[in-house]
Design an enzyme around this catalytic site. Sequence first.
Site, mmCIF file in Angstrom:
data_model
loop_
_atom_site.group_PDB
_atom_site.id
_atom_site.type_symbol
_atom_site.label_atom_id
_atom_site.label_comp_id
_atom_site.label_asym_id
_atom_site.label_seq_id
_atom_site.Cartn_x
_atom_site.Cartn_y
_atom_site.Cartn_z
ATOM 1 N N GLU A 91 75.625 -47.298 -20.841
ATOM 2 C CA GLU A 91 74.380 -47.821 -20.252
ATOM 3 C C GLU A 91 73.983 -49.149 -20.899
ATOM 4 O O GLU A 91 72.880 -49.318 -21.420
ATOM 5 C CB GLU A 91 73.245 -46.808 -20.335
ATOM 6 C CG GLU A 91 73.400 -45.655 -19.370
ATOM 7 C CD GLU A 91 72.129 -44.862 -19.145
ATOM 8 O OE1 GLU A 91 71.025 -45.419 -19.299
ATOM 9 O OE2 GLU A 91 72.243 -43.659 -18.808
ATOM 10 N N ASN A 129 77.971 -36.192 -20.020
ATOM 11 C CA ASN A 129 77.007 -35.445 -19.205
ATOM 12 C C ASN A 129 77.423 -33.984 -19.025
ATOM 13 O O ASN A 129 77.270 -33.399 -17.952
ATOM 14 C CB ASN A 129 76.820 -36.126 -17.839
ATOM 15 C CG ASN A 129 75.753 -37.205 -17.893
ATOM 16 O OD1 ASN A 129 74.644 -36.979 -18.388
ATOM 17 N ND2 ASN A 129 76.081 -38.393 -17.421
ATOM 18 N N ASP A 188 79.344 -40.676 -23.061
ATOM 19 C CA ASP A 188 78.333 -39.751 -22.556
ATOM 20 C C ASP A 188 79.017 -39.024 -21.410
ATOM 21 O O ASP A 188 79.212 -39.581 -20.329
ATOM 22 C CB ASP A 188 77.097 -40.520 -22.075
ATOM 23 C CG ASP A 188 76.069 -39.625 -21.402
ATOM 24 O OD1 ASP A 188 76.328 -38.410 -21.276
ATOM 25 O OD2 ASP A 188 75.019 -40.138 -20.975
#
Length: 609
Positions: free
Chosen positions: A351, A498, A496
Site C-alpha cells: 500500500e 489478507n 500482506d
Amino acid sequence: MWRLPGCRAALRGVRTAVGRHTRAEAATETAAGAMERAVVRCVPSEPKLSLSFALADGSHKNMQRDQSEPLGRALSRIATNALKGHAKAAAAKKSRKNRPNASGSGACAGPGPEPAAACEPVVKLYYREEAVAEDVLNVDAWQDGAVLQIGDVKYKVERNPPAFTELQLPRYIMAGFPVCPKLSLEFGDPASSVFRWYKEAKPGAAEPEGGGPSSLSPSSPSPSWTETGVNERVYTPSNADIGLRLKLHCTPGNGQRFGPSRELESVCPVEAGPGTCTFDHRHLYTKKVTDDSLIRTVSYNLLADTYAQTEFSRSVLYPYCAPYALELDYRQNLIQKELTGYNADLICLQEVDRSVFTDSLVPALEAFGLEGVFRIKQHEGLATFYRKAKFTLLSQHDISFHEALESDPLHKELLEKLVVYPSAQERVLQRSSVLQVSVLQSTKDSSKRICVANTHLYWHPKGGYIRLIQMAVALAHIRHVSCDLYPGIPVVFCGDFNSTPSTGMYHFVVNGSIPEDHEDWASNGEEERCNMSLTHFFKLKSACGEPAYTNYVGGFHGCLDYIFIDLNALEVEQVIPLPSHEEVTTHQALPSVSHPSDHIALVCDLKWK
C-alpha cells in the site's frame, strides 16, 4: 553568480558561499582563483548545451546553444548580450543622476556628459592558453578548465559540475522525527556533498524575498539564523526547535569538485511530536545495522494515502483516529522514523502511493543507506528496499497475477483447472493484485544471492479461493526465478496476505499442498466454488510465527502479514517483539496519533544457513 535553470533560488559558487567552512571547499576556492565562473551543461543525449555566467553589470545570462553550432556564433551572441548589458547599465546610471535629491526639493543634477557609445567587447575562448578557433563546434569548444574572456573580465569554464536538479524539504516537521530532504543531483552524489543545518535564532524571522529558497551571500548565515552543529544530510529537530523554522545549506559534490550551493528554508516551523510511539520500544532492539551474516527484514503495510484520506475511512473505518493523524504529511513523519529506526537490510512495503515512494520513502531511506524499487498496482503499489552496503540488485521479475495466469505457459495447468469454473475464473481475472520479485546479490560474497518476493493479496473476507489461486501463481513464478533462472537461491516472501493462520492460503504455504475439498474453495458461496488440489515445491515457514494480530482496527483484529522464509537456506536469529496490546490500544485502535498505519510492521533477523 548564476542560477540553475527553472529554479527561483539564487545560487553562488563554493568559492564565495561555502569556501570558508570546509577544507575541501577551500581547496575549490583556491583552484578557482579570482576568476568568475561560467558553467556549461553539456550531455550527449540533448541537442543543446547551456551556458550560464554573470556579466560585469550584474545581469545574469543563461544561454542555450546547439552543440553542433560553430563556436564563433556563440561568442558573437555573448558579445551582443554584453553590449546590451552595458547599455542598460549606462541608462540606469543616467536615471540615477536625474533623480530628485534626498531633500525632496525637486532640484535635479546638472546635465553631465553623455556616456560614450559602447563598443562591442572582445569575446574569446581560450583553452590551455590558446584561443579556440571559431569554427570548432560548441560541443568540443567548451571544455572544463577553458577560459572565457568578455572584455576585461575572465571566466573559468566549469563543464558539468555537480548540481542539484531538485531540492525540497518536507512540509510538516516534528520534533524528534528525522527531516530527510528530497534531492536529486546531476554529475554528483549525496555522499560527496556538504550539508549544513540552521535554525531560526528567534521565531517569526522574515521570509526570503520571493518565498523560495533564500539567496546566499558571503556573510551567510544571516543574523536571524544560528547553526545547529549538524553537518549531515538528515537532521532530527529537538524540543528546543519547536516553533522555529529550519534552513538547509547544501553544496553538491562528486568526490573531486563541488558545484553551486543552495539554501532552502522550511515553510512551517517545527511542531511538537506526539510523544511515545508504538515503535519506540522496538527500536531498542534495532539500534545498529546487523553484521554480514544476518539479514534484518521488515514487512509492513503502510496504509495508502489514497485509502486513508476518504470520508469512509474517517467516519466508518477509523472514526477513533484524530483527523490530523490520518493526513499524509503527519503520517510520513512517523513512517520515516519507524522504518529508519529498524536499521533494516530488506524492507518490503505494501500500500505504497507512488508519490510517497518518490517524495518520502526514497529520500528518507536513501539517506540511511537503502535503495528501493517500486511496482504500481492501480492506485498504489509495492516497494522493496535493500541496504546498498550489503546487496546489489541483479534483476527484477514482477508480475500481475491475472496477466501471468492468462498468458504465461508456466501457469497453463492451473488455468486449465480454473476454466472449468467460469464464475470463479471471471472473479480471479478481475483482480489487480501484483507480485514484486527482486534478486539480490551480496556485496561481500558474490556466491550469496537471494530472491525477495513482496505481495499484497486480494482483500475481501470472502475471497479465500482467489487468494489461494493468487498464491499458487506467486509460488510457481518464484520457483521459476529461484530454480530456473538462479538455481538454488533462497527465498524470502513478505507481504500482506489478507489471510489468518486458520485459512486455506496459510495452510497451503506452510504445508506445501491444499486439498480440493478445503472449505476455502467455496469461500464466496456455491456459485463460485472451484474445487482443485494444489501443491508447491518450497519448504516455507512464517519467520515471525503467528502473532495474535498484525492488523488492529475498530471492527477487526487478526494476523494477516507474514515473512515466509526458505527453511532449506535460512533460519531465524531473532524476532523483534511487536508492540504490547496496551501500546496498540492506547488510542483505541490503529492508526492513531502514535502509529501511522492500521497494520503493524513485522521485523526479524534472518541468518544464512
